[in-house]
Design an enzyme around this catalytic site. Sequence first.
Site, PDB file in Angstrom:
ATOM      1  N   LYS A  40       4.767 -14.763   1.413  1.00  0.00           N
ATOM      2  CA  LYS A  40       4.947 -15.397   0.095  1.00  0.00           C
ATOM      3  C   LYS A  40       6.444 -15.491  -0.134  1.00  0.00           C
ATOM      4  O   LYS A  40       6.996 -14.959  -1.103  1.00  0.00           O
ATOM      5  CB  LYS A  40       4.219 -14.555  -0.974  1.00  0.00           C
ATOM      6  CG  LYS A  40       4.181 -15.194  -2.352  1.00  0.00           C
ATOM      7  CD  LYS A  40       3.273 -16.409  -2.460  1.00  0.00           C
ATOM      8  CE  LYS A  40       3.381 -17.049  -3.832  1.00  0.00           C
ATOM      9  NZ  LYS A  40       2.612 -18.310  -3.935  1.00  0.00           N
ATOM     10  N   ASP A  44      -5.575  -7.563   4.078  1.00  0.00           N
ATOM     11  CA  ASP A  44      -6.804  -6.990   3.526  1.00  0.00           C
ATOM     12  C   ASP A  44      -7.624  -8.078   2.854  1.00  0.00           C
ATOM     13  O   ASP A  44      -8.822  -8.236   3.118  1.00  0.00           O
ATOM     14  CB  ASP A  44      -6.444  -5.888   2.516  1.00  0.00           C
ATOM     15  CG  ASP A  44      -7.673  -5.285   1.866  1.00  0.00           C
ATOM     16  OD1 ASP A  44      -8.636  -4.970   2.603  1.00  0.00           O
ATOM     17  OD2 ASP A  44      -7.684  -5.133   0.626  1.00  0.00           O
ATOM     18  N   TYR A  77       0.822  -1.220   0.000  1.00  0.00           N
ATOM     19  CA  TYR A  77       0.000   0.000   0.000  1.00  0.00           C
ATOM     20  C   TYR A  77       0.854   1.268   0.000  1.00  0.00           C
ATOM     21  O   TYR A  77       0.405   2.304  -0.457  1.00  0.00           O
ATOM     22  CB  TYR A  77      -0.898   0.033   1.238  1.00  0.00           C
ATOM     23  CG  TYR A  77      -2.195  -0.720   1.107  1.00  0.00           C
ATOM     24  CD1 TYR A  77      -2.224  -2.035   0.665  1.00  0.00           C
ATOM     25  CD2 TYR A  77      -3.404  -0.119   1.442  1.00  0.00           C
ATOM     26  CE1 TYR A  77      -3.412  -2.734   0.569  1.00  0.00           C
ATOM     27  CE2 TYR A  77      -4.609  -0.807   1.346  1.00  0.00           C
ATOM     28  CZ  TYR A  77      -4.602  -2.115   0.915  1.00  0.00           C
ATOM     29  OH  TYR A  77      -5.779  -2.791   0.817  1.00  0.00           O
TER      30      TYR A  77
HETATM   31  C1  IPM Z   1     -10.139  -2.144   4.515  1.00  0.00           C
HETATM   32  C2  IPM Z   1     -10.507  -1.487   3.223  1.00  0.00           C
HETATM   33  C3  IPM Z   1      -9.487  -0.410   2.893  1.00  0.00           C
HETATM   34  C4  IPM Z   1      -8.143  -1.089   2.740  1.00  0.00           C
HETATM   35  C5  IPM Z   1      -9.795   0.448   1.656  1.00  0.00           C
HETATM   36  C6  IPM Z   1     -11.123   1.127   1.762  1.00  0.00           C
HETATM   37  C7  IPM Z   1      -8.698   1.428   1.363  1.00  0.00           C
HETATM   38  O1  IPM Z   1     -10.622  -2.429   2.196  1.00  0.00           O
HETATM   39  O2  IPM Z   1     -10.031  -1.431   5.535  1.00  0.00           O
HETATM   40  O3  IPM Z   1      -9.972  -3.354   4.543  1.00  0.00           O
HETATM   41  O4  IPM Z   1      -7.831  -1.648   1.677  1.00  0.00           O
HETATM   42  O5  IPM Z   1      -7.377  -1.078   3.701  1.00  0.00           O
HETATM   43 MG    MG Z   2     -10.514  -4.432   2.889  1.00  0.00          MG
END
Ligand code: IPM
Ligand code: MG
Length: 336
Positions: A175, A231, A125
């Site tokens: 991974k 996620d 991210y």
């Molecule tokens: C989560 C959501 C968020 C993420 C999005 C909305 C950016 O999917 O909190 O899991 O990917 O972290």
């Molecule tokens: Mg999410």
Amino acid sequence: MTSAAVRVLDAIATRHGHQFTYQEHLIGGCSIDAYGASLTHETLVACKAADAILLGAVGGPQWDDPNAKDRPERGLLALRKGLGVFANLRPVKVHPALIDSSPLKPEKLQGVDILVIRELTGGLYFGWPKGRDVKDGRERAVDTMEYYDYEIRRVVELAFRLAKGRKNKVTSVDKANVLESSRLWRQVTTQMGAENPQIALEHMLVDTASMRLITAPAALDVLVTENMFGDILTDEASVLAGSMGMLPSASLGEGTVGLYEPIHGSAPDIAGKGIANPIGTILSAAMLLRHSLRLEAEAAQVEAAVDAAITAGARTADLGGSLGTRAMTEEVISRL
Ligand code: IPM
Ligand code: MG
């Protein structure tokens, strides 16, 4: 959704003689509309000054333009980063009365009690470089999976600490057969495992983990993993609990200030109808009581009230019932 959780917080405060003070600030789509930015400096400063932050979902189709320079999700990521909340705790429990709400076979769901700890301020991210360019006459997009050893260490440390209050078992998900960042993840985790012999540490590849979550979820206890893996795995894990609407989360850093939000999104298809399941948000408020305010008894009472409401048959539409958000909240409050 957040107002449902605030009503529960106020109800518990009344019963215990506490007084909570709230401030409301915009983030995400509504902040873009009002201020032209998904997270303003004022909101970030206010959040940093608070003891805890309760967050509502941020997105919606009206802000989905791929060419827009700001997006609701950017505000959320900037808030997580700005607060330094590097560990996202996502407990997954299956209420016995909701076993039939899951598409999985009931016998697989017996005794499921998982805590996923998702690294939240690093990895795919946030890695750099990131972006678009033209290379060799071709349009190219780049995201980077990046981890420093200290980022891995601090989140795994928390996983070990939380595992000590549970079954002393930690599954580290990576991974490492392909990704260099995962090989560092595994190296650091293995070393920490050696320093903590009371912890039964296992390593699992993320593809295997995604299968095990469905085939043998009761065998998993504490999972710790990279941002994006976490996620994806937690959306998958929510199927065990019967609905995305059930799962809370707590995002923690070094101190006690935490960010609390359900794992689900803004559900634009039902927005404004008053039918969304408030339980994920209410249980997030319970985690807020526990982790930021150190009010363990109060947290446990909120969780017990939710359990009792579900046991008594209270169900929103996502669970096959007909209660609206407000009525479901009442079912919880009346059992506090
Ligand atoms: C989560 C959501 C968020 C993420 C999005 C909305 C950016 O999917 O909190 O899991 O990917 O972290
Ligand atoms: Mg999410």
